[in-house]
Scaffold this active site. Structure first.
Site, PDB file in Angstrom:
ATOM      1  N   GLY A  40       0.822  -1.203   0.000  1.00  0.00           N
ATOM      2  CA  GLY A  40       0.000   0.000   0.000  1.00  0.00           C
ATOM      3  C   GLY A  40       0.854   1.250   0.000  1.00  0.00           C
ATOM      4  O   GLY A  40       0.435   2.300   0.479  1.00  0.00           O
ATOM      5  N   THR A  43       0.129   5.212  -2.040  1.00  0.00           N
ATOM      6  CA  THR A  43      -0.764   6.308  -1.677  1.00  0.00           C
ATOM      7  C   THR A  43      -0.807   6.484  -0.165  1.00  0.00           C
ATOM      8  O   THR A  43      -0.364   5.618   0.591  1.00  0.00           O
ATOM      9  CB  THR A  43      -2.210   6.022  -2.161  1.00  0.00           C
ATOM     10  OG1 THR A  43      -2.654   4.791  -1.595  1.00  0.00           O
ATOM     11  CG2 THR A  43      -2.289   5.934  -3.673  1.00  0.00           C
ATOM     12  N   GLY A  44      -1.379   7.597   0.248  1.00  0.00           N
ATOM     13  CA  GLY A  44      -1.768   7.810   1.629  1.00  0.00           C
ATOM     14  C   GLY A  44      -0.672   7.604   2.643  1.00  0.00           C
ATOM     15  O   GLY A  44       0.480   8.015   2.470  1.00  0.00           O
ATOM     16  N   LEU A  45      -1.048   6.937   3.734  1.00  0.00           N
ATOM     17  CA  LEU A  45      -0.114   6.744   4.835  1.00  0.00           C
ATOM     18  C   LEU A  45       1.027   5.808   4.453  1.00  0.00           C
ATOM     19  O   LEU A  45       2.139   5.938   4.967  1.00  0.00           O
ATOM     20  CB  LEU A  45      -0.853   6.214   6.066  1.00  0.00           C
ATOM     21  CG  LEU A  45      -1.879   7.173   6.673  1.00  0.00           C
ATOM     22  CD1 LEU A  45      -2.526   6.549   7.906  1.00  0.00           C
ATOM     23  CD2 LEU A  45      -1.238   8.515   7.033  1.00  0.00           C
ATOM     24  N   ARG A  94      -3.483 -10.865  -1.667  1.00  0.00           N
ATOM     25  CA  ARG A  94      -4.311 -12.050  -1.417  1.00  0.00           C
ATOM     26  C   ARG A  94      -3.812 -13.259  -2.192  1.00  0.00           C
ATOM     27  O   ARG A  94      -4.265 -14.388  -1.947  1.00  0.00           O
ATOM     28  CB  ARG A  94      -5.762 -11.754  -1.794  1.00  0.00           C
ATOM     29  CG  ARG A  94      -6.432 -10.702  -0.945  1.00  0.00           C
ATOM     30  CD  ARG A  94      -7.779 -10.315  -1.504  1.00  0.00           C
ATOM     31  NE  ARG A  94      -7.657  -9.657  -2.801  1.00  0.00           N
ATOM     32  CZ  ARG A  94      -8.671  -9.151  -3.495  1.00  0.00           C
ATOM     33  NH1 ARG A  94      -9.911  -9.244  -3.002  1.00  0.00           N
ATOM     34  NH2 ARG A  94      -8.471  -8.555  -4.656  1.00  0.00           N
ATOM     35  N   PHE A 124     -14.674  -0.605   4.785  1.00  0.00           N
ATOM     36  CA  PHE A 124     -15.842   0.209   4.483  1.00  0.00           C
ATOM     37  C   PHE A 124     -16.843  -0.012   5.606  1.00  0.00           C
ATOM     38  O   PHE A 124     -16.869  -1.079   6.224  1.00  0.00           O
ATOM     39  CB  PHE A 124     -16.466  -0.168   3.126  1.00  0.00           C
ATOM     40  CG  PHE A 124     -16.871  -1.616   3.023  1.00  0.00           C
ATOM     41  CD1 PHE A 124     -18.119  -2.050   3.449  1.00  0.00           C
ATOM     42  CD2 PHE A 124     -15.995  -2.555   2.496  1.00  0.00           C
ATOM     43  CE1 PHE A 124     -18.489  -3.383   3.365  1.00  0.00           C
ATOM     44  CE2 PHE A 124     -16.361  -3.888   2.408  1.00  0.00           C
ATOM     45  CZ  PHE A 124     -17.610  -4.306   2.842  1.00  0.00           C
ATOM     46  N   SER A 132     -22.409  -9.299   3.496  1.00  0.00           N
ATOM     47  CA  SER A 132     -22.514 -10.547   2.738  1.00  0.00           C
ATOM     48  C   SER A 132     -21.230 -11.357   2.912  1.00  0.00           C
ATOM     49  O   SER A 132     -20.198 -10.817   3.343  1.00  0.00           O
ATOM     50  CB  SER A 132     -22.718 -10.235   1.255  1.00  0.00           C
ATOM     51  OG  SER A 132     -21.537  -9.646   0.721  1.00  0.00           O
ATOM     52  N   TYR A 174      -9.406  -0.372  17.143  1.00  0.00           N
ATOM     53  CA  TYR A 174     -10.564  -1.221  17.444  1.00  0.00           C
ATOM     54  C   TYR A 174     -10.218  -2.702  17.483  1.00  0.00           C
ATOM     55  O   TYR A 174     -11.082  -3.536  17.732  1.00  0.00           O
ATOM     56  CB  TYR A 174     -11.769  -0.929  16.565  1.00  0.00           C
ATOM     57  CG  TYR A 174     -11.593  -0.859  15.063  1.00  0.00           C
ATOM     58  CD1 TYR A 174     -10.799  -1.743  14.352  1.00  0.00           C
ATOM     59  CD2 TYR A 174     -12.293   0.106  14.344  1.00  0.00           C
ATOM     60  CE1 TYR A 174     -10.701  -1.681  12.986  1.00  0.00           C
ATOM     61  CE2 TYR A 174     -12.210   0.181  12.966  1.00  0.00           C
ATOM     62  CZ  TYR A 174     -11.414  -0.710  12.286  1.00  0.00           C
ATOM     63  OH  TYR A 174     -11.324  -0.648  10.919  1.00  0.00           O
ATOM     64  N   PRO A 215      -2.350   3.965  13.664  1.00  0.00           N
ATOM     65  CA  PRO A 215      -2.511   5.397  13.413  1.00  0.00           C
ATOM     66  C   PRO A 215      -3.825   5.931  13.966  1.00  0.00           C
ATOM     67  O   PRO A 215      -4.833   5.220  14.015  1.00  0.00           O
ATOM     68  CB  PRO A 215      -2.500   5.485  11.884  1.00  0.00           C
ATOM     69  CG  PRO A 215      -3.060   4.165  11.444  1.00  0.00           C
ATOM     70  CD  PRO A 215      -2.629   3.148  12.476  1.00  0.00           C
TER      71      PRO A 215
END
Length: 308
Positions: A40, A43-45, A94, A124, A132, A174, A215
């Site tokens: 990853g 992008t981003g972090l 994966r 999400f 599902s 979490y 984070p």
């Protein structure tokens, strides 16, 4: 005796701002001659973490499923002062065969990665009852199983070579607290945290350390829609006022934490998960707010088993 009530409250200032971009706590060249693989990392972090390793001299491999963003990230990271070589690899974590191919390519061009940062994840919001089987698998297979495939490949190669290594898994708070609206991601991140604790013991005797890094709120371009939407709906200063630190994090602060955990200066730190969020995950109100069910927070109607 003075009456404390006669004195105004201390003005709120929050935690000080971090040092500027380009600053580093570790000595220049700490990672010179070392290879760091960041999933990853386009992008981003993930890119912010990769940039701090680059600043300290690392050769980088950034991996992502999104090929269109890899080239731009590769060019940006190669331009970081102090950076070593930077390569990019398209990888769906994966797929264990593709994971092995990425390690093969990295080893052939740069050398066996000395550090692995498992940053790639999926997420999400959804009420648990609406998930599902495919939705559950989409998150768990990337966040937990993909992290395991990357970790296993890294561990096997270092065990075979008899060389030390360091792994940093990006987690979520979490994993401890549970995450209403994110049952799939919270369960997966709890598994990621457990891998840190399990493998630290299994692989420590072979010189492989593994730590977690959690984070807090670090606004960046790659945030999920639920977080971005919440920030967009709030007043500009509200995101700061909702943190005990009275500010959000700067992505480089997460990068600094990652570079420390994987560095020679943290060799006796393993099996630990470091939370970098200005104490936000520990905050509690003296009077709890009214409970709003997740379905209502997400604007979903009553659950129906026949709605699809």
């Amino acid at each position: 005796m003075e009456n404390p009530s006669q004195h105004p409250f201390q003005p709120l200032r929050g935690l000080p701002a971090p040092p500027p971009v380009g600053a580093a706590a570790l000595p220049p060249g700490t990672y010179a001659g070392q290879v760091v693989l960041v999933t990853g990392g386009g992008t981003g972090l993930g890119r912010a973490i990769a940039a701090e390793f680059a600043r300290l001299g690392a050769d980088l491999v950034i991996a992502s499923r999104r090929v269109e963003r890899l080239k731009a990230a590769q060019e940006e990271l190669a331009a970081v002062p102090g950076a070593g070589r930077v390569t990019a690899a398209v990888c769906d974590i994966r797929d264990p065969e593709r994971v092995a191919e990425v390690f093969d390519a990295a080893e052939a061009s740069l050398g066996l990665p000395d550090v692995l940062v498992n940053n790639a994840a999926a997420n999400f919001p959804s009420p648990a009852e609406d998930l599902s089987p495919n939705a559950w698998r989409a998150v768990v297979d990337i966040t937990l199983t993909g992290t395991w495939f990357m970790t296993r490949e890294f561990g096997r190669r270092h065990l075979a070579a008899g060389t030390p290594g360091s792994i940093v898994n990006i987690g979520a708070s979490y994993a401890w607290t549970g995450g209403p609206g994110f049952a799939h991601s919270a369960a997966a991140k709890a598994g990621v945290k457990n891998l840190v604790e399990t493998l630290a013991v299994e692989w420590g005797p072979y010189g492989i350390q593994i730590n977690g890094l959690v984070p807090g709120l670090f606004p960046h371009a790659d945030m999920t829609e639920d977080i971005r939407g919440g920030l967009d709906r709030a007043a500009p200063e509200a995101k700061d006022a909702r943190q005990p630190a009275l500010r959000v994090g700067a992505p480089r602060e997460l990068g600094w934490a990652a570079t420390f955990l994987a560095s020679p200066y943290a060799r006796f730190v393993t099996g630990h998960t470091l939370v970098v969020d200005g104490a936000n995950w520990q905050r509690r109100a003296l009077v709890n707010p009214e409970v709003v069910p997740v379905r209502e927070q997400l604007g979903r109607g009553p659950f129906s088993p026949f709605s699809g």
